[in-house]
Structure formats: structure tokens, C-alpha cells
Design an enzyme around this catalytic site. Structure first.
Site: not given
Ligand code: CTP
Length: 401
Positions: A208-209
Site C-alpha cells: 500500500g502507500n
């Protein structure tokens, strides 16, 4: 814009209260009807008699008038108003508004208001920069209150800097501009995407980020406030948001879901603003079972995800407008310009990573926009709500050129 508008002016206790006399003159000259509610502290800075004379209406300061035994009906006052303007809004009043306190008639009226509410903060230099104030303003923006930026100049303490209440003519023009903008996207359908994507590795892990989706949600709400029907495709964020009723939300998980949802909606839209931080790569295979720690290293094969923005750029029609974002660490402008032309965009928003307070997770952001003609506009560090307004205004300029 203000002709025949019913304006409820709330005055709280700061030295800038003396300027409300001029503000009432400006509003009434523009054709508005003005009623005034003051906090008890405000009456020490300017007399109710001055404001009632100028507004030609009784000024309300207390829940009960002890002499006449009359009750000031805050619900009736709030519902009467087409707009509520609180000027000056002191640090204390802003804190009470942000927390739903109801210790005076002005606050009770605010809590009963159904119309648009504007506040013009006024305070001294250090108070204007205190984290608690910034937190309260952010909360008020989330609650839909419009903040009229304070101005620089000499302050009551003798210090010089930001904190002064906006001048009465600036308060008036801010409100008039907002009223003009309010319906300028009526009849338009807008696609916005926001947030991160999660690319599954196994049933418990993902790539993810740090995106929260705050910037994209602010853009969706801004379009919706201005009359548009908005489709928001939102990635997996744990942040909780308040959405304008004109925003319809589709929740997605992965970059592939993001592409499918946007590609389906884009042909029906006049504008698409893609602010999501979409993963560029995803694991080639997703393990059905949790990957065990059996060896000292693990290699994941990653494959490219669809570039939603580039794909929409390929199918964009002449009457559609496409806006993308760019997050760069070096050669910012050159890289952003490259993305603008490669992805067939009308406008690109360059996020700065150089400034404290800008980017992922923050409530503020600092951006530049670049249009197809190469024109660059650089904006100050502002709340994401205000940045959203700048971006939508810029796009409006391009559409009406
Ligand atoms: N974008 C997208 N789909 C992707 C990757 C990016 O739609 N798979 C969009 C983003 O929403 C953003 C724009 O493309 O509007 C630019 O994203 P950015 O990450 O800055 O650039 P990339 O195109 O991914 O290029 P690079 O990683 O080389 O900088």
C-alpha cells in the site's frame, strides 16, 4: 450577489469588532438585510446601539432580556438567515464552534443554522499559528464552515504579521465570489478518485502507500458544493470523512478495481480528476494462504498495474476534461509536464514534497498547476479544502477559455 440576502452577522469579542460597523454598511449597501448577534465580550469592543442603528434591527446579545422578559429565539434567528457570517471570529469562539459548545446566544444560533456559515478569524500573531487553532479551523472546514483567510499587518499587540481579520470589503468579496461559484458546476458530472490502493500479497498482507484520500475527497466535496453530481472512487483509507450529499461513493481495493470503476464511469462525465495514489505494481500471484517465514529471504514478482489516468487520456473526447496529479522528488516541473502530455491531460497538479505540512496525511498542501499551454501557477501552503477550491477554479478557467 447580496441583494435581498438575509445575513445574520455574529460578532465575537476581539478588537476587530469595531470593523463590523463598516461591514454592516457594506452589506446593507449591497441590498442585504442584516441582523446581529453579539457575544457578551463583543459588547465591550463595540456598542450594540451602533450595530442596531446601522442594521436597522434589534441586536441580540443574551438568551433572555432581563428587563423585558423576552427570549431571543436562536432557532428562529438561525433559520431566518440565508447566510451566517461570524466576524470577527476569535480563537475562543472558533474553539467553541469546533467542539459544539453552546455557552452563549451566538453559539446556539450557529448550532441551529442550516445555511452556509462563514467565519473571519481574528487574533494575534502567535495565537494564529497555534496548533490548536489550526486543528479547530480544520474541524470547522470538515463541518462545512467557510474560512475567510485572515490578513497580514499590524496587530493589536503591536506585533506585525498574520492574524488580522480580513478587511470588510475583502469579507464581502470573498462571500460574493463563493455565491457566484456556488452553482457553476450545476448539471455537470464529475469523476474523482482518491486514496491509496492495496495490492494483496496473501490473505493478511498487502502493498500500500501513505495516501489518506484527504485531497481527493476535498476536491469531490468542492465540486459537489458547486452544484455538480460527483462520482468518487475511493481507495482503502481508514480516515473518516464527511461527504457532501451530491457525492456518490464507490469503494475499491486494488489498482485493477480502480481502473474498472473509473473506466466505467468516465464516458458519462464532463470532467475527471484523478488524485488517487494508485500502486504502479502488484504481486503477480496472490497466495491463498498466509506466507510462512520458512526461509531467510522472500522474492515477490511484481507486474505493472493499469495506469487509469493514461487509459482515460486515450479515450477522452474533445468535450471532456482530464486532470491528473504528479508526485515528484526531482526535476519536478519537467516530469510533471512530461506526464501532462504523455497522458493527454488538460491540467496537472504537482504536489510538493519539499514543504513541511504538504503531502500525504497532512491537512494542508502546497501545489502548483500546469496547463496544456505550459502556464504554471504556484499556490501557497493552504488547507486541503482551500487547495481543492484553487484546483477547481483553475479548471473552471480552462473550461471557460
Ligand atoms: N495513476 C493512475 N494509475 C496508475 C498510476 C498513476 O491513474 N497505475 C495516476 C495518478 O492518480 C496520478 C498520476 O497518474 O494522477 C501520476 O501519478 P504518479 O505516481 O505521480 O506518476 P506515475 O504515472 O505513476 O509515474 P512515475 O511513477 O514514473 O512517476
Amino acid at each position: 450577489m447580496l441583494n435581498k440576502k438575509k445575513i445574520l452577522l455574529g460578532v465575537s469579542g476581539g478588537i476587530a469588532a469595531y470593523k463590523t460597523a463598516q461591514l454592516i454598511r457594506n452589506f446593507t449597501k449591497a441590498g442585504a438585510e442584516v441582523r446581529v448577534v453579539m457575544t457578551p465580550a463583543a459588547t465591550s469592543f463595540i456598542g450594540p446601539l451602533t450595530l442596531s442603528t446601522l442594521s436597522k434591527n434589534k441586536v441580540h446579545t443574551q438568551f433572555f432580556d432581563k428587563e423585558s422578559g423576552e427570549w431571543s429565539n436562536h432557532v428562529e434567528l438561525a433559520l431566518w438567515a440565508d447566510l451566517v457570517v461570524i466576524a470577527p471570529a476569535t480563537s475562543n469562539t472558533l474553539a467553541e464552534m469546533a467542539n459544539g459548545l453552546c455557552s452563549n446566544l451566538l453559539l446556539a444560533t450557529y448550532l441551529s443554522a442550516k445555511s452556509e456559515v462563514y467565519v473571519a478569524p481574528a487574533m494575534d500573531l502567535d495565537m494564529a499559528h497555534h496548533p490548536s487553532l489550526l486543528r479547530n479551523l480544520e474541524q470547522l472546514e470538515r463541518d462545512g464552515v467557510q474560512i475567510i483567510p485572515s490578513e497580514e499587518g499590524e496587530l493589536a499587540s503591536g506585533l506585525v504579521g498574520k492574524g488580522r481579520m480580513a478587511e470588510p470589503e475583502h469579507i464581502q468579496s470573498f462571500i460574493e465570489n463563493r455565491l457566484k461559484q456556488q452553482q457553476d458546476f450545476t448539471g455537470k458530472t464529475i469523476l474523482v478518485n482518491a486514496g491509496p490502493t492495496h495490492e494483496p500479497i496473501d490473505p493478511v498482507r498487502f502493498i500500500g502507500n501513505r495516501s489518506t484520500g484527504k485531497m481527493g475527497v476535498a476536491i469531490a466535496n468542492e465540486f459537489a458544493t458547486r452544484g455538480a453530481s460527483v462520482h468518487l472512487v475511493l481507495g482503502p483509507t481508514s480516515h473518516s470523512f464527511t461527504f457532501h450529499p451530491n457525492v456518490e461513493i464507490t469503494r475499491i481495493e486494488t489498482a485493477h478495481d480502480m481502473y474498472s470503476a473509473c473506466a466505467k464511469t468516465f464516458p458519462l462525465c464532463d470532467v475527471a480528476v484523478l488524485s488517487a495514489a494508485v500502486a504502479d505494481f502488484t504481486p503477480e500471484t496472490k497466495s491463498d494462504k498466509k506466507i510462512k517465514k520458512t526461509s531467510n529471504s522472500l522474492v515477490l514478482d511484481l507486474v505493472k498495474t493499469p495506469d487509469t489516468l493514461a487509459e482515460l487520456g486515450k479515450i477522452k473526447k474533445n468535450n471532456q476534461y482530464l486532470v491528473g496529479f504528479a508526485l515528484e522528488t526531482d526535476n519536478e516541473l519537467e516530469n510533471a509536464k512530461g506526464k501532462l502530455s504523455r497522458k493527454n491531460l488538460d491540467l496537472i497538479v504537482l504536489n510538493s514534497l519539499q514543504h513541511k505540512g504538504a503531502g500525504f496525511g497532512h491537512d494542508t498542501n502546497k501545489v502548483s498547476t500546469i496547463d496544456k499551454s505550459g502556464e504554471i501557477c504556484t499556490f501557497d501552503l493552504k488547507s486541503k479544502t482551500q487547495v481543492a477550491r484553487d484546483i477547481v477554479n483553475k479548471l473552471k478557467e480552462i473550461i471557460t477559455k
